[in-house]
Write a protein that holds these residues in place. Structure first.
Motif, PDB file in Angstrom:
ATOM      1  N   PRO A  88       5.945   0.490   6.144  1.00 54.39           N
ATOM      2  CA  PRO A  88       4.778  -0.340   5.900  1.00 54.39           C
ATOM      3  C   PRO A  88       3.496   0.498   5.855  1.00 54.39           C
ATOM      4  O   PRO A  88       3.328   1.427   6.637  1.00 54.39           O
ATOM      5  CB  PRO A  88       4.766  -1.296   7.093  1.00 54.39           C
ATOM      6  CG  PRO A  88       5.589  -0.633   8.158  1.00 54.39           C
ATOM      7  CD  PRO A  88       6.513   0.319   7.485  1.00 54.39           C
ATOM      8  N   ALA A  89       2.640   0.149   4.902  1.00 48.65           N
ATOM      9  CA  ALA A  89       1.355   0.836   4.756  1.00 48.65           C
ATOM     10  C   ALA A  89       0.301   0.037   5.524  1.00 48.65           C
ATOM     11  O   ALA A  89      -0.149  -1.012   5.083  1.00 48.65           O
ATOM     12  CB  ALA A  89       0.966   0.953   3.286  1.00 48.65           C
ATOM     13  N   THR A  90      -0.039   0.530   6.694  1.00 47.11           N
ATOM     14  CA  THR A  90      -0.991  -0.156   7.573  1.00 47.11           C
ATOM     15  C   THR A  90      -2.414  -0.013   7.028  1.00 47.11           C
ATOM     16  O   THR A  90      -2.674   0.832   6.165  1.00 47.11           O
ATOM     17  CB  THR A  90      -0.928   0.437   8.983  1.00 47.11           C
ATOM     18  OG1 THR A  90      -1.239   1.838   8.900  1.00 47.11           O
ATOM     19  CG2 THR A  90       0.453   0.251   9.603  1.00 47.11           C
ATOM     20  N   PRO A  91      -3.346  -0.821   7.526  1.00 44.46           N
ATOM     21  CA  PRO A  91      -4.731  -0.714   7.052  1.00 44.46           C
ATOM     22  C   PRO A  91      -5.296   0.705   7.157  1.00 44.46           C
ATOM     23  O   PRO A  91      -5.943   1.187   6.219  1.00 44.46           O
ATOM     24  CB  PRO A  91      -5.489  -1.688   7.964  1.00 44.46           C
ATOM     25  CG  PRO A  91      -4.467  -2.728   8.304  1.00 44.46           C
ATOM     26  CD  PRO A  91      -3.178  -1.957   8.447  1.00 44.46           C
ATOM     27  N   VAL A  95      -6.602   2.928   3.848  1.00 45.63           N
ATOM     28  CA  VAL A  95      -7.972   3.429   3.725  1.00 45.63           C
ATOM     29  C   VAL A  95      -7.980   4.951   3.630  1.00 45.63           C
ATOM     30  O   VAL A  95      -8.611   5.531   2.730  1.00 45.63           O
ATOM     31  CB  VAL A  95      -8.847   2.937   4.904  1.00 45.63           C
ATOM     32  CG1 VAL A  95     -10.197   3.618   4.895  1.00 45.63           C
ATOM     33  CG2 VAL A  95      -8.998   1.420   4.848  1.00 45.63           C
ATOM     34  N   GLU A  96      -7.275   5.614   4.540  1.00 53.39           N
ATOM     35  CA  GLU A  96      -7.295   7.073   4.539  1.00 53.39           C
ATOM     36  C   GLU A  96      -6.630   7.657   3.301  1.00 53.39           C
ATOM     37  O   GLU A  96      -7.122   8.640   2.744  1.00 53.39           O
ATOM     38  CB  GLU A  96      -6.645   7.607   5.816  1.00 53.39           C
ATOM     39  CG  GLU A  96      -7.501   7.345   7.039  1.00 53.39           C
ATOM     40  CD  GLU A  96      -6.924   7.931   8.313  1.00 53.39           C
ATOM     41  OE1 GLU A  96      -5.916   8.676   8.255  1.00 53.39           O
ATOM     42  OE2 GLU A  96      -7.491   7.646   9.379  1.00 53.39           O
ATOM     43  N   ALA A  97      -5.541   7.069   2.853  1.00 50.58           N
ATOM     44  CA  ALA A  97      -4.888   7.569   1.643  1.00 50.58           C
ATOM     45  C   ALA A  97      -5.802   7.415   0.431  1.00 50.58           C
ATOM     46  O   ALA A  97      -5.890   8.310  -0.413  1.00 50.58           O
ATOM     47  CB  ALA A  97      -3.566   6.849   1.423  1.00 50.58           C
ATOM     48  N   SER A 123       0.769  -3.512   4.428  1.00 53.61           N
ATOM     49  CA  SER A 123       1.196  -4.355   5.541  1.00 53.61           C
ATOM     50  C   SER A 123      -0.066  -4.803   6.265  1.00 53.61           C
ATOM     51  O   SER A 123      -0.549  -4.139   7.174  1.00 53.61           O
ATOM     52  CB  SER A 123       2.104  -3.562   6.483  1.00 53.61           C
ATOM     53  OG  SER A 123       2.514  -4.371   7.552  1.00 53.61           O
ATOM     54  N   LEU A 124      -0.615  -5.914   5.799  1.00 51.24           N
ATOM     55  CA  LEU A 124      -1.864  -6.428   6.355  1.00 51.24           C
ATOM     56  C   LEU A 124      -1.582  -7.695   7.149  1.00 51.24           C
ATOM     57  O   LEU A 124      -0.995  -8.647   6.628  1.00 51.24           O
ATOM     58  CB  LEU A 124      -2.866  -6.719   5.232  1.00 51.24           C
ATOM     59  CG  LEU A 124      -3.239  -5.536   4.347  1.00 51.24           C
ATOM     60  CD1 LEU A 124      -4.142  -5.980   3.208  1.00 51.24           C
ATOM     61  CD2 LEU A 124      -3.907  -4.441   5.169  1.00 51.24           C
ATOM     62  N   ALA A 134      -9.492  -4.384  -0.562  1.00 52.42           N
ATOM     63  CA  ALA A 134      -9.298  -4.462  -2.018  1.00 52.42           C
ATOM     64  C   ALA A 134      -9.756  -3.194  -2.725  1.00 52.42           C
ATOM     65  O   ALA A 134      -9.055  -2.683  -3.601  1.00 52.42           O
ATOM     66  CB  ALA A 134     -10.015  -5.683  -2.580  1.00 52.42           C
ATOM     67  N   GLU A 135     -10.906  -2.655  -2.362  1.00 52.06           N
ATOM     68  CA  GLU A 135     -11.398  -1.451  -3.047  1.00 52.06           C
ATOM     69  C   GLU A 135     -10.476  -0.257  -2.819  1.00 52.06           C
ATOM     70  O   GLU A 135     -10.310   0.583  -3.695  1.00 52.06           O
ATOM     71  CB  GLU A 135     -12.820  -1.103  -2.626  1.00 52.06           C
ATOM     72  CG  GLU A 135     -12.941  -0.573  -1.209  1.00 52.06           C
ATOM     73  CD  GLU A 135     -14.360  -0.173  -0.847  1.00 52.06           C
ATOM     74  OE1 GLU A 135     -14.761   0.962  -1.178  1.00 52.06           O
ATOM     75  OE2 GLU A 135     -15.048  -1.007  -0.226  1.00 52.06           O
ATOM     76  N   HIS A 136      -9.849  -0.196  -1.645  1.00 51.38           N
ATOM     77  CA  HIS A 136      -8.940   0.913  -1.359  1.00 51.38           C
ATOM     78  C   HIS A 136      -7.635   0.762  -2.146  1.00 51.38           C
ATOM     79  O   HIS A 136      -7.096   1.749  -2.645  1.00 51.38           O
ATOM     80  CB  HIS A 136      -8.676   1.012   0.139  1.00 51.38           C
ATOM     81  CG  HIS A 136      -9.941   1.178   0.916  1.00 51.38           C
ATOM     82  ND1 HIS A 136     -10.717   2.310   0.837  1.00 51.38           N
ATOM     83  CD2 HIS A 136     -10.594   0.345   1.750  1.00 51.38           C
ATOM     84  CE1 HIS A 136     -11.775   2.179   1.607  1.00 51.38           C
ATOM     85  NE2 HIS A 136     -11.721   0.982   2.168  1.00 51.38           N
ATOM     86  N   LEU A 137      -7.158  -0.465  -2.273  1.00 56.13           N
ATOM     87  CA  LEU A 137      -5.961  -0.713  -3.075  1.00 56.13           C
ATOM     88  C   LEU A 137      -6.234  -0.393  -4.542  1.00 56.13           C
ATOM     89  O   LEU A 137      -5.392   0.203  -5.223  1.00 56.13           O
ATOM     90  CB  LEU A 137      -5.499  -2.162  -2.910  1.00 56.13           C
ATOM     91  CG  LEU A 137      -5.114  -2.582  -1.488  1.00 56.13           C
ATOM     92  CD1 LEU A 137      -4.783  -4.068  -1.442  1.00 56.13           C
ATOM     93  CD2 LEU A 137      -3.960  -1.759  -0.970  1.00 56.13           C
ATOM     94  N   GLU A 138      -7.419  -0.760  -5.012  1.00 58.93           N
ATOM     95  CA  GLU A 138      -7.804  -0.451  -6.391  1.00 58.93           C
ATOM     96  C   GLU A 138      -7.898   1.061  -6.602  1.00 58.93           C
ATOM     97  O   GLU A 138      -7.491   1.574  -7.646  1.00 58.93           O
ATOM     98  CB  GLU A 138      -9.138  -1.120  -6.731  1.00 58.93           C
ATOM     99  CG  GLU A 138      -9.046  -2.623  -6.860  1.00 58.93           C
ATOM    100  CD  GLU A 138     -10.413  -3.302  -6.942  1.00 58.93           C
ATOM    101  OE1 GLU A 138     -11.440  -2.606  -7.104  1.00 58.93           O
ATOM    102  OE2 GLU A 138     -10.440  -4.541  -6.850  1.00 58.93           O
TER     103      GLU A 138
END
Length: 197
Positions: A88-91, A95-97, A123-124, A134-138
């Motif tokens: 799971p990709a935690t918050p 953000v860091e990635a 994994s939110l 959202a901006e980090h996912l984008e």
């Protein structure tokens, strides 16, 4: 032999990864499976269990920073995998990635991997305001990563990942495998967009 690396953040769902990877290895025995754990993930899944299941070295913050097989830095060896799945990709990892920050083996893995081969499954927690991320996912998407929908529950996220991996490595399937990845909605579109180039 084709290879995949699972980078895991620390959530309760991480505790299911040894079981899930056992399933994956049974279904795709010709696929080399490797793992990287964030510090928080080590509270939910042990490197001992993961090494026993995969038969490969596990990247942890306190582990050997060099690959036991090649002697090269472990993160570079892992980053050369055919596919990297962050689940799971935690918050924090999201953000860091997205920002290129390196604070654990998972964010280091994403930083050095070919982005076209990276799949991120957020994994939110439902109580989090997901629009904050959202901006980090984008940004991860713009970098070339395949980012799965943030609203998937962990079980649906794993089902999608299992299908994507099966579609990406059909030659690794067990001879007696009866299920196919083609039955999962959207898999063909993902395969065409990310691996049939």
């Amino acid at each position: 032999m084709p290879s995949i690396v699972f980078g895991m953040g620390g959530t309760l769902d991480t505790s299911l990864m040894p079981y899930r990877l056992t399933q994956l290895r049974a279904f795709l025995p010709q696929l080399t499976v490797r793992t990287a754990l964030s510090v928080a993930a080590e509270r939910f899944a042990t490197s001992t269990a993961l090494r026993g299941i995969t038969g490969t070295q596990v990247a942890t913050a306190s582990g050997d920073p060099f690959c036991a097989e090649t002697g090269m830095p472990l993160h570079l060896s892992l980053a050369d995998a055919d596919m990297v799945v962050v689940f799971p990709a935690t918050p924090r990892i999201l953000v860091e990635a997205a920002l290129g920050s390196i604070s654990c083996p998972v964010t280091r893995l994403v930083a050095f991997a070919r982005k076209e081969g990276v799949v991120v499954c957020p994994s939110l927690h439902p109580r989090l305001v997901s629009s904050v991320y959202a901006e980090h996912l984008e940004r991860l998407t713009a970098m070339g990563c395949l980012v799965l929908p943030a609203d998937l529950d962990p079980a649906a996220g794993w089902k999608r990942i299992f299908a994507l991996v099966s579609a990406r490595f059909p030659g690794c399937m067990a001879a007696d495998a009866t299920e196919t990845a083609a039955n999962v909605p959207g898999v063909e579109r993902y395969r065409q967009a990310h691996w049939d180039r």
